[in-house]
Design a protein around this motif. Structure first.
Motif, PDB file in Angstrom:
ATOM      1  N   THR A 187       0.833  -1.205   0.000  1.00 48.51           N
ATOM      2  CA  THR A 187       0.000   0.000   0.000  1.00 48.51           C
ATOM      3  C   THR A 187       0.867   1.254   0.000  1.00 48.51           C
ATOM      4  OG1 THR A 187      -1.772  -1.157   1.171  1.00 48.51           O
ATOM      5  CG2 THR A 187      -1.789   1.247   1.254  1.00 48.51           C
ATOM      6  N   ALA A 200      -1.969   0.602  -8.492  1.00 49.64           N
ATOM      7  CA  ALA A 200      -3.255   0.002  -8.120  1.00 49.64           C
ATOM      8  C   ALA A 200      -3.796  -0.890  -9.231  1.00 49.64           C
ATOM      9  CB  ALA A 200      -4.261   1.096  -7.767  1.00 49.64           C
ATOM     10  N   LEU A 201      -3.728  -0.425 -10.461  1.00 48.67           N
ATOM     11  CA  LEU A 201      -4.193  -1.228 -11.594  1.00 48.67           C
ATOM     12  C   LEU A 201      -3.332  -2.469 -11.786  1.00 48.67           C
ATOM     13  CD1 LEU A 201      -5.008   1.583 -14.214  1.00 48.67           C
ATOM     14  CD2 LEU A 201      -6.630   0.214 -12.875  1.00 48.67           C
ATOM     15  N   PHE A 208      -1.652  -4.154  -9.425  1.00 47.07           N
ATOM     16  CA  PHE A 208      -1.980  -5.117  -8.378  1.00 47.07           C
ATOM     17  C   PHE A 208      -3.312  -5.814  -8.667  1.00 47.07           C
ATOM     18  CE2 PHE A 208       0.514  -2.313  -5.176  1.00 47.07           C
ATOM     19  CZ  PHE A 208       1.704  -2.820  -5.678  1.00 47.07           C
ATOM     20  N   SER A 209      -4.293  -5.050  -9.102  1.00 48.47           N
ATOM     21  CA  SER A 209      -5.605  -5.629  -9.403  1.00 48.47           C
ATOM     22  C   SER A 209      -5.525  -6.602 -10.571  1.00 48.47           C
ATOM     23  CB  SER A 209      -6.612  -4.517  -9.719  1.00 48.47           C
ATOM     24  OG  SER A 209      -6.729  -3.612  -8.643  1.00 48.47           O
ATOM     25  N   ALA A 223      -3.866  -9.858  -9.489  1.00 51.73           N
ATOM     26  CA  ALA A 223      -4.757 -10.662  -8.655  1.00 51.73           C
ATOM     27  C   ALA A 223      -5.802 -11.383  -9.494  1.00 51.73           C
ATOM     28  CB  ALA A 223      -5.431  -9.775  -7.609  1.00 51.73           C
ATOM     29  N   VAL A 224      -6.420 -10.655 -10.426  1.00 54.40           N
ATOM     30  CA  VAL A 224      -7.444 -11.253 -11.292  1.00 54.40           C
ATOM     31  C   VAL A 224      -6.841 -12.345 -12.168  1.00 54.40           C
ATOM     32  CG1 VAL A 224      -9.036 -10.793 -13.182  1.00 54.40           C
ATOM     33  CG2 VAL A 224      -8.907  -9.216 -11.257  1.00 54.40           C
ATOM     34  N   CYS A 248     -11.580 -17.002  -5.611  1.00 53.54           N
ATOM     35  CA  CYS A 248     -12.294 -15.738  -5.743  1.00 53.54           C
ATOM     36  C   CYS A 248     -13.308 -15.578  -4.606  1.00 53.54           C
ATOM     37  CB  CYS A 248     -13.010 -15.665  -7.089  1.00 53.54           C
ATOM     38  SG  CYS A 248     -14.317 -16.875  -7.281  1.00 53.54           S
ATOM     39  N   THR A 292      -3.012 -13.323  -3.678  1.00 54.82           N
ATOM     40  CA  THR A 292      -3.950 -12.366  -4.267  1.00 54.82           C
ATOM     41  C   THR A 292      -4.646 -11.513  -3.204  1.00 54.82           C
ATOM     42  OG1 THR A 292      -5.656 -14.105  -4.306  1.00 54.82           O
ATOM     43  CG2 THR A 292      -4.344 -13.768  -6.300  1.00 54.82           C
ATOM     44  N   VAL A 317      -5.028  -7.519  -3.737  1.00 58.73           N
ATOM     45  CA  VAL A 317      -6.287  -6.777  -3.843  1.00 58.73           C
ATOM     46  C   VAL A 317      -6.445  -5.767  -2.707  1.00 58.73           C
ATOM     47  CG1 VAL A 317      -7.446  -8.608  -5.122  1.00 58.73           C
ATOM     48  CG2 VAL A 317      -7.541  -8.616  -2.635  1.00 58.73           C
ATOM     49  N   SER A 369      -4.258  -2.858  -3.588  1.00 64.42           N
ATOM     50  CA  SER A 369      -4.730  -2.067  -4.724  1.00 64.42           C
ATOM     51  C   SER A 369      -5.746  -1.012  -4.316  1.00 64.42           C
ATOM     52  CB  SER A 369      -5.350  -2.992  -5.778  1.00 64.42           C
ATOM     53  OG  SER A 369      -6.525  -3.608  -5.262  1.00 64.42           O
ATOM     54  N   LEU A 378      -9.035  -1.757  -3.458  1.00 60.87           N
ATOM     55  CA  LEU A 378     -10.398  -2.163  -3.752  1.00 60.87           C
ATOM     56  C   LEU A 378     -11.232  -2.197  -2.475  1.00 60.87           C
ATOM     57  CD1 LEU A 378      -9.780  -5.051  -6.309  1.00 60.87           C
ATOM     58  CD2 LEU A 378     -10.462  -2.707  -6.793  1.00 60.87           C
TER      59      LEU A 378
END
Length: 272
Positions: free
Chosen positions: A112, A176-177, A179-180, A183-184, A195, A226, A230, A233, A235
């Motif tokens: 973070t 942030a993008l 990391f997201s 994870a996805v 998930c 993940t 997330v 990121s 979220l």
């Protein structure tokens, strides 16, 4: 003719005695279930377990252990180990789940802060950890130290101004993008069961439903990695729900190491 009838009756009586001995000699109704027969003793994916059968199997196993414990000292030691296996499993689960929770929390704090800047003394330090050893840090400004620099200070040597603000904002969004996306991608490719929070599925499994792979080792690994990504990121989610899934994966892993739980779905759910 009388002799023939006598012989036939004796043979019938002997065969009945043999059959009765075979039924009673084992002393347990569940002995025939020890051998894997087709469609017997196994559960397919997305099926429900037989609670009564699992309870009978565990009662039969416990009775055998008690009987064998009277034969030798080694069997007595094995019975004691079996009695304490539940406490050992719970100890290992607590240690592993607590360790993973600590690692996730520390890694999430570091990643973070990584969106805002980096520590010059060690990139693996978060903002707070970076300023711990600084002699120039005061109580009122404990988050400000020369060892921690924002990305604008590191790249264009500017801490204030429009250009510094735009650069820091751009890198914040980029991290942030990234990391997201990671994870996805990891969940989609390697462990689709990782998930979500996992709590509804855990409740379903505890009720006796079989979902193969949902508490597997690969799911545990991807869920841990993940979860850090997330949360870092930014979220709108937390660690509390997914950590329930992580702890149950730890429990399933250690249950597989003990036959008392790995061969009995009912006992496994007692641990979970």
């Amino acid at each position: 003719m009388i002799k023939g009838l006598c012989r036939s009756s004796i043979q019938t009586h002997d065969s009945n005695m043999v059959n009765t001995g075979e039924m009673n000699g084992s002393g347990n109704l569940m002995d025939f279930l020890e051998d894997p027969l087709p469609d017997v003793g196994t559960y397919e994916d997305f099926h429900t377990i037989d609670w009564l059968r699992e309870k009978s199997r565990d009662t039969d196993r416990h009775r055998k252990i008690i009987q064998k414990s009277k034969e030798s000292v080694w069997e007595l030691v094995k019975s004691l180990l079996d009695a304490w296996s539940g406490w050992v499993v719970m100890l290992f689960i607590g240690l592993m789940a607590g360790t993973l929770a600590g690692v996730i929390d520390l890694a999430a704090d570091w990643m973070t802060d990584l969106k805002e800047g980096v520590c010059l003394t060690g990139f693996w330090f978060s903002h707070e950890q970076c300023c711990w050893t600084s002699n120039e840090t005061t109580f009122d400004n404990r988050d400000k130290c020369p060892q921690w620099q924002k990305w604008s200070e590191l790249l264009i040597n500017k801490a204030e101004g429009a250009s510094a603000y735009i650069l820091n904002y751009f890198l914040y969004i980029l991290w942030a993008l990234t990391f997201s996306f990671l994870a996805v991608s990891l969940v989609r490719v390697f462990a689709p069961y990782a998930c979500g929070s996992g709590i509804p599925e855990i409740k379903t499994i505890l009720s006796g439903f079989i979902i193969r792979g949902y508490l597997g080792k690969w799911t545990l690994l991807i869920k841990t990695v993940t979860l850090v990504l997330v949360v870092s990121s930014g979220l709108s989610l937390g660690k509390e729900g997914p950590l329930v899934h992580v702890a149950c994966c730890c429990g399933n892993f250690f249950c597989s190491l003990f036959s008392k739980y790995s061969r009995n779905e009912g006992k496994r759910r007692e641990v979970l």
